[in-house]
Design a protein around this motif. Structure first.
Motif, short mmCIF file in Angstrom:
data_model
loop_
_atom_site.label_atom_id
_atom_site.label_comp_id
_atom_site.label_asym_id
_atom_site.label_seq_id
_atom_site.Cartn_x
_atom_site.Cartn_y
_atom_site.Cartn_z
N SER A 183 50.30 25.02 7.42
CA SER A 183 49.12 25.79 7.81
C SER A 183 49.47 26.79 8.90
O SER A 183 48.97 27.92 8.91
N LEU B 234 49.19 30.92 8.83
CA LEU B 234 48.51 31.67 9.88
C LEU B 234 49.40 32.77 10.45
O LEU B 234 48.92 33.85 10.82
N THR B 235 50.70 32.49 10.54
CA THR B 235 51.61 33.43 11.19
C THR B 235 52.30 34.39 10.22
O THR B 235 53.14 35.19 10.64
N LEU C 145 46.21 36.24 17.59
CA LEU C 145 46.06 35.13 16.65
C LEU C 145 45.42 33.92 17.33
O LEU C 145 44.55 33.26 16.75
N SER D 62 41.63 34.55 17.76
CA SER D 62 40.80 34.87 16.59
C SER D 62 40.75 33.75 15.56
O SER D 62 39.86 33.74 14.70
N ARG D 63 41.66 32.78 15.62
CA ARG D 63 41.68 31.73 14.61
C ARG D 63 40.56 30.71 14.84
O ARG D 63 40.14 30.50 15.99
N ARG E 79 38.81 27.26 15.60
CA ARG E 79 39.26 26.16 16.44
C ARG E 79 38.32 24.97 16.28
O ARG E 79 37.10 25.13 16.16
N GLU F 66 44.40 21.33 18.95
CA GLU F 66 44.39 22.79 18.94
C GLU F 66 45.49 23.35 19.83
O GLU F 66 46.10 24.38 19.51
N ASP G 3 48.48 25.83 18.79
CA ASP G 3 48.82 27.02 19.57
C ASP G 3 50.31 27.03 19.91
O ASP G 3 50.97 28.08 19.82
N GLU H 225 41.63 41.73 11.77
CA GLU H 225 41.39 40.29 11.85
C GLU H 225 40.48 39.95 13.03
O GLU H 225 39.58 39.11 12.91
N ALA I 7 36.78 38.24 12.90
CA ALA I 7 36.51 37.00 13.63
C ALA I 7 35.36 37.15 14.61
O ALA I 7 34.54 36.24 14.77
#
Length: 234
Positions: A4, A8-9, A110, A113-114, A116, A123, A127, A173, A177
């Motif tokens: 995951s 994301l990256t 990132l 904006s992701r 959580r 989390e 990070d 992005e 968000a």
């Protein structure tokens, strides 16, 4: 979890690999150092555009003090990033120092904006892995570019545009968000004012200071209004 985090990256990877390669090529073609010093710089300094600036200054025979001051000014915006994430990093333990060290523009975008969850420890672990993955992409790019620059002759003109493309994707992005465009438009307006009123060397810091001031004023007004509404309801 790593799968995951990798997903994301992915946008960061597609930007950092070519940009890191551009740095590696510039490093080996403009400086008389061994190729492995380029990825080592990515590990110990990890400054992105600051590393490219350092190569240009060192190639022009600038002193180490000049290089340090220039890189500090260029990366001073990270002070604002760190202040805004103090709460998010609180209680991260030994990971906190690396989270602060690895806080680049793209990683900050990132992390803020992701989506959580409620589990703070989980989390913060995500990070930490995001930050590590992003630095890994950068270091790999630096190494590949340095090897290419040391062994292959080619025209690398335009490869630095990968950074511009990456910032465009990350801005979109952030807009998605946030759900509103106010911070984006404030940032654009601050950049325009800085370009009109300040010399190029100070435009970035000026724009950041301006947009931070405006957002702090908006935040204080919104907080005051919220407290007043709570008082009225109470």
């Amino acid at each position: 979890m790593n799968q995951s985090v990798f997903r994301l990256t992915l946008p960061i990877m597609f930007g950092y690999l070519p940009l890191g390669m551009a740095f590696g090529v510039l490093f080996t073609t403009q400086l008389d150092y061994a190729w492995w010093a380029a990825p080592l710089m990515g590990i110990l300094i990890y400054a992105g555009a600051g590393q490219i600036l350092a190569v240009s200054l060192l190639a022009a025979n600038a002193g180490l003090l000049e290089v340090f001051v220039a890189m500090f000014v260029l990366n001073a915006r990270h002070l604002f990033y760190g202040l805004s994430l103090l709460g998010q990093f609180r209680g991260a333990g030994w990971r906190k120092l690396y989270l602060i060290f690895g806080l680049t523009d793209e990683t900050y975008s990132l992390l803020t904006s992701r989506p959580r969850g409620a589990n703070r420890a989980h989390e913060q672990e995500v990070d930490f892995r995001i930050t590590g993955f992003n630095q890994f992409y950068w270091v790999v790019g630096c190494a590949l570019g340095a090897l290419l620059g040391d062994n292959v002759a080619f025209d690398s003109t335009g490869i630095e545009f990968a950074l511009v493309a990456l910032f465009i994707v990350l801005t979109l992005e952030q807009l998605r968000a946030l759900g509103e465009g106010f911070p984006i438009w404030i940032g654009a307006a601050a950049a325009g004012v800085a370009m009109l009123l300040l010399p190029p060397a100070h435009q970035l810091i000026g724009a950041i200071a301006l947009v931070t001031g405006v957002l702090l004023i908006v935040y204080r007004r919104a907080r005051k209004q919220h407290l007043q509404e709570e008082g009225n309801h109470g």
